[in-house]
Design a protein around this motif. Structure first.
Motif, PDB file in Angstrom:
ATOM      1  N   LYS A  39     130.571 -57.525  28.961  1.00 48.85           N
ATOM      2  CA  LYS A  39     130.710 -58.966  28.774  1.00 48.85           C
ATOM      3  C   LYS A  39     130.204 -59.730  29.991  1.00 48.85           C
ATOM      4  O   LYS A  39     129.630 -60.820  29.861  1.00 48.85           O
ATOM      5  N   HIS A  40     130.405 -59.164  31.164  1.00 47.31           N
ATOM      6  CA  HIS A  40     129.879 -59.796  32.381  1.00 47.31           C
ATOM      7  C   HIS A  40     128.359 -59.885  32.322  1.00 47.31           C
ATOM      8  O   HIS A  40     127.766 -60.924  32.672  1.00 47.31           O
ATOM      9  N   GLN A  41     127.718 -58.825  31.867  1.00 49.47           N
ATOM     10  CA  GLN A  41     126.257 -58.833  31.773  1.00 49.47           C
ATOM     11  C   GLN A  41     125.770 -59.823  30.718  1.00 49.47           C
ATOM     12  O   GLN A  41     124.738 -60.476  30.880  1.00 49.47           O
ATOM     13  N   LEU A  42     126.495 -59.952  29.625  1.00 45.38           N
ATOM     14  CA  LEU A  42     126.130 -60.926  28.604  1.00 45.38           C
ATOM     15  C   LEU A  42     126.293 -62.356  29.125  1.00 45.38           C
ATOM     16  O   LEU A  42     125.490 -63.239  28.823  1.00 45.38           O
ATOM     17  N   LYS A  43     127.331 -62.589  29.911  1.00 41.07           N
ATOM     18  CA  LYS A  43     127.469 -63.897  30.557  1.00 41.07           C
ATOM     19  C   LYS A  43     126.263 -64.185  31.444  1.00 41.07           C
ATOM     20  O   LYS A  43     125.695 -65.280  31.420  1.00 41.07           O
ATOM     21  N   GLN A  44     125.901 -63.207  32.236  1.00 35.15           N
ATOM     22  CA  GLN A  44     124.763 -63.380  33.138  1.00 35.15           C
ATOM     23  C   GLN A  44     123.479 -63.662  32.357  1.00 35.15           C
ATOM     24  O   GLN A  44     122.660 -64.497  32.761  1.00 35.15           O
ATOM     25  N   LEU A  45     123.318 -62.980  31.241  1.00 33.29           N
ATOM     26  CA  LEU A  45     122.122 -63.183  30.422  1.00 33.29           C
ATOM     27  C   LEU A  45     122.086 -64.594  29.856  1.00 33.29           C
ATOM     28  O   LEU A  45     121.020 -65.226  29.776  1.00 33.29           O
ATOM     29  N   SER A  46     123.242 -65.121  29.472  1.00 29.74           N
ATOM     30  CA  SER A  46     123.273 -66.485  28.953  1.00 29.74           C
ATOM     31  C   SER A  46     122.845 -67.486  30.019  1.00 29.74           C
ATOM     32  O   SER A  46     122.136 -68.463  29.725  1.00 29.74           O
ATOM     33  N   PHE A  47     123.250 -67.247  31.267  1.00 31.13           N
ATOM     34  CA  PHE A  47     122.848 -68.160  32.341  1.00 31.13           C
ATOM     35  C   PHE A  47     121.382 -67.966  32.727  1.00 31.13           C
ATOM     36  O   PHE A  47     120.706 -68.929  33.119  1.00 31.13           O
ATOM     37  N   LEU A  48     120.881 -66.748  32.605  1.00 35.78           N
ATOM     38  CA  LEU A  48     119.446 -66.536  32.836  1.00 35.78           C
ATOM     39  C   LEU A  48     118.635 -67.427  31.901  1.00 35.78           C
ATOM     40  O   LEU A  48     117.645 -68.055  32.324  1.00 35.78           O
ATOM     41  N   LEU A  49     119.040 -67.494  30.659  1.00 33.55           N
ATOM     42  CA  LEU A  49     118.319 -68.310  29.678  1.00 33.55           C
ATOM     43  C   LEU A  49     118.513 -69.803  29.930  1.00 33.55           C
ATOM     44  O   LEU A  49     117.553 -70.574  29.940  1.00 33.55           O
ATOM     45  N   GLU A 164     110.604 -61.277  37.180  1.00 25.93           N
ATOM     46  CA  GLU A 164     111.075 -61.989  38.365  1.00 25.93           C
ATOM     47  C   GLU A 164     112.536 -62.430  38.221  1.00 25.93           C
ATOM     48  O   GLU A 164     113.313 -62.359  39.180  1.00 25.93           O
ATOM     49  N   LEU A 165     112.909 -62.883  37.030  1.00 27.65           N
ATOM     50  CA  LEU A 165     114.254 -63.400  36.824  1.00 27.65           C
ATOM     51  C   LEU A 165     115.304 -62.301  36.685  1.00 27.65           C
ATOM     52  O   LEU A 165     116.460 -62.485  37.081  1.00 27.65           O
ATOM     53  N   TRP A 166     114.917 -61.184  36.121  1.00 26.20           N
ATOM     54  CA  TRP A 166     115.902 -60.171  35.740  1.00 26.20           C
ATOM     55  C   TRP A 166     116.799 -59.715  36.893  1.00 26.20           C
ATOM     56  O   TRP A 166     118.045 -59.745  36.773  1.00 26.20           O
ATOM     57  N   PRO A 167     116.237 -59.295  38.025  1.00 27.86           N
ATOM     58  CA  PRO A 167     117.115 -58.825  39.105  1.00 27.86           C
ATOM     59  C   PRO A 167     117.952 -59.931  39.741  1.00 27.86           C
ATOM     60  O   PRO A 167     118.933 -59.633  40.440  1.00 27.86           O
ATOM     61  N   VAL A 177     113.586 -54.373  33.802  1.00 32.09           N
ATOM     62  CA  VAL A 177     112.340 -54.740  33.132  1.00 32.09           C
ATOM     63  C   VAL A 177     111.209 -53.948  33.772  1.00 32.09           C
ATOM     64  O   VAL A 177     111.076 -53.914  34.998  1.00 32.09           O
ATOM     65  N   ILE A 178     110.399 -53.313  32.931  1.00 32.19           N
ATOM     66  CA  ILE A 178     109.216 -52.571  33.385  1.00 32.19           C
ATOM     67  C   ILE A 178     107.986 -53.223  32.772  1.00 32.19           C
ATOM     68  O   ILE A 178     107.901 -53.380  31.548  1.00 32.19           O
ATOM     69  N   ASN A 179     107.034 -53.597  33.614  1.00 30.99           N
ATOM     70  CA  ASN A 179     105.816 -54.233  33.124  1.00 30.99           C
ATOM     71  C   ASN A 179     104.622 -53.296  33.205  1.00 30.99           C
ATOM     72  O   ASN A 179     104.573 -52.380  34.026  1.00 30.99           O
ATOM     73  N   GLY A 180     103.650 -53.563  32.343  1.00 36.06           N
ATOM     74  CA  GLY A 180     102.437 -52.763  32.315  1.00 36.06           C
ATOM     75  C   GLY A 180     101.753 -52.873  30.969  1.00 36.06           C
ATOM     76  O   GLY A 180     102.086 -53.736  30.149  1.00 36.06           O
ATOM     77  N   ALA A 181     100.814 -51.981  30.730  1.00 36.31           N
ATOM     78  CA  ALA A 181     100.053 -51.991  29.481  1.00 36.31           C
ATOM     79  C   ALA A 181     100.182 -50.623  28.816  1.00 36.31           C
ATOM     80  O   ALA A 181     101.248 -50.005  28.842  1.00 36.31           O
ATOM     81  N   ILE A 182      99.080 -50.124  28.249  1.00 36.70           N
ATOM     82  CA  ILE A 182      99.153 -48.861  27.499  1.00 36.70           C
ATOM     83  C   ILE A 182      99.587 -47.683  28.369  1.00 36.70           C
ATOM     84  O   ILE A 182     100.453 -46.891  27.951  1.00 36.70           O
TER      85      ILE A 182
END
Length: 534
Positions: A39-49, A164-167, A177-182
């Motif tokens: 629930k703490h992580q979901l709270k944090q996600l709501s504030f990220l948005l 950038e926002l995730w951490p 979050v992991i970024n990249g292509a194929i």
């Protein structure tokens, strides 16, 4: 117009390996079993948005040329609602479920435990960089999984912003979050996961499923397809035109559940087209191109594909038809008198082109839908009888009567495909269930008085085996039909119910066994029984 592609920072192979290792280790530690932590992580996600509405909208505008209204309404707001619902409900969803399975098992407390599956991978899509990327993560976080999100590199500005926002908001022990292509996606797919969710096209979906099969990893695939709109003669053509074209305008048709084509009777095709022409002028009085509300095609490859459809179609252009490659602009285009083999009917359009095909009647629409792959969505305008016919005789991931796209908006509805449009569901509790293993548990008493009672009641299962013991076990545990023997051939009139005594017999013989073996404990045992449900 969308901006030039962002310089996406690709994670290195070492970073990918380390992130995967760390999240598996974190899951093994048990930290995510704590519902409070989820629930703490979901709270944090709501504030990220909520804290980054402008930055997210700006990134999406650079990727897709989409206006802020659509990004806030169709992505940020809906995703935030999903986060808040999950936060408010996940404690309830995560509770053990007590099962009544008859008096014989009353002392064994059959229970369904809701365990997180483990470390999971979410591979997102570019067309909705928030709702179809963060959206699936909501269920995974609520379920207590550790998660890696791989955003689509096509929406590079959005992918970079998420990294950038995730951490800044989210605990790296639970999600990254992991970024990249194929190459980066391939490396991720070669690792072991407990669930993989992919949103995109069927070609890549098959690759994901094949990679997952190496570890017998379950997958959820959201793949889209050609979603039809059936408009019958009883429809309100003004309302139908407004709602159909709105659903095609949103994100310029780059939506997996957008209306892909319309099936309308020959008698009503002109009525619908007349209504659509009025709606286009109402929506865009100065034209699509000049409107700040009309987006652009995401990249040159997709634009060339869509332009190719218009170049090859044999249908008549009833509305629009103009496009300009330099800015990847394409009119909201409606085609009429489309034939089944036309270029516009070859595959999912995923853009601002809407073919209209005439059919003789509703059954003709049913026949055409069933002759092709199952769609992700089906839409119906007309009488209740028409809707009932479409529901009974066709199959699709979801269905909406009298409107479009709303099956995605209603959070409590499971959202997913069928057959080639995908499989598995998410949204609300369906998303929680997707990333949850329902573990059946039995807590048999094995000590003290309750252990002795259970032992006496079931001791006839032990060798040496005797027919008398088997008969007793049948009486104790077997179930009797609660219906009479049917006729060989089915008819509604021949279907009747009888009285079943299986549950009653089990209770009587269990109590008899206890009374015989431990008379002094019978009253105590009865007090332990939950209320027997009929």
């Amino acid at each position: 117009m969308p901006a030039a592609p962002a310089d996406l920072v690709h994670n290195t192979p070492e970073e990918i390996t380390e992130a995967h290792r760390a999240l598996r280790e974190s899951f093994a530690s048990g930290i995510t079993y704590d519902v409070g932590f989820r629930k703490h992580q979901l709270k944090q996600l709501s504030f990220l948005l909520n804290d980054n509405v402008d930055a997210i909208s700006d990134a999406i505008a650079k990727d897709l040329g989409r206006c802020k209204f659509e990004s806030v309404f169709a992505e940020i707001m809906l995703t935030t609602n999903s986060v808040l619902d999950a936060h408010n409900q996940c404690e309830k969803w995560a509770k053990d479920e007590k099962i009544w399975s008859g008096a014989i098992w009353a002392l064994h407390h059959p229970t369904v435990r809701k365990d997180p599956k483990g470390t999971v991978l979410v591979i997102g899509a570019w067309n909705y960089p928030i709702s179809v990327q963060i959206g699936p993560m909501i269920g995974a976080l609520a379920a207590g999984c550790t998660v890696i999100l791989k955003p689509s590199e096509v929406a590079a500005h959005s992918a970079r912003l998420l990294a950038e926002l995730w951490p800044k908001y989210m605990d790296p022990r639970m999600s990254r979050v992991i970024n990249g292509a194929i190459p980066e996606t391939t490396q991720l797919l070669d690792l072991q996961w407990e669930h993989i969710m992919y949103t995109g096209n069927g070609t890549v979906g098959r690759i994901v499923a094949e990679k997952a099969a190496k570890y017998l990893c379950p997958t959820t695939l959201e793949l889209g397809g050609k979603s039809p709109v059936v408009v019958d003669d009883d429809a309100d053509f003004n309302i139908a035109a407004h709602r159909i074209l709105w659903a095609k305008v949103v994100n310029v048709g780059q939506t997996c559940i957008a209306p892909d084509y319309v099936l309308v009777t020959k008698n009503s095709q002109d009525k619908l087209l007349d209504a659509m022409k009025k709606v286009v002028k109402e929506y865009f009085p100065n034209g699509n191109r000049e409107s700040p509300d009309f987006g652009r095609v995401v990249n040159d490859r997709q634009f060339k594909r869509l332009a190719g459809i218009l170049d090859r179609t044999k249908a008549n252009v009833a509305i629009g038809g103009h496009f300009e490659a330099p800015e990847r602009y394409m009119d909201l285009t409606v085609l009429q008198n489309v034939q089944p083999g036309d270029a516009a009917m070859e595959g999912e359009i995923f853009g601002p082109i809407l073919p209209i095909m005439s059919v003789p009647n509703v059954q003709g629409a049913v026949d055409y839908i069933n002759a092709n792959d199952r769609p992700l969505a089906t839409y119906v305008f007309g009488s209740k009888n028409t809707t009932n016919e479409i529901i009974k005789k066709t199959r699709s991931g979801g269905l909406v009567e009298g409107d479009l796209l709303l099956q995605y908006v209603v959070e409590d509805l499971p959202f997913g495909g069928s057959s080639k449009s995908g499989y598995g569901n998410y949204h609300g509790k369906a998303g929680f269930d997707t990333f949850t293993h329902s573990r059946g548990c039995v807590h048999a008493p094995s000590r003290g008085m309750m252990g002795q009672i259970a032992e006496k009641a079931l001791s006839t299962r032990y060798p040496p085996y005797k027919d008398s013991n088997l008969n007793f076990m049948r009486l104790l545990m077997g179930k009797s039909p609660n219906f009479s023997r049917p006729e060989k051939s089915y008819s509604k009139s021949s279907s009747s119910s009888g009285f079943g005594i299986g549950k009653l017999s089990a209770l009587i013989f269990l109590l008899a066994a206890i009374a015989f073996t431990r008379p002094d404990s019978l009253n105590h045992f009865i007090a332990q029984l939950p209320k027997i449900k009929s």
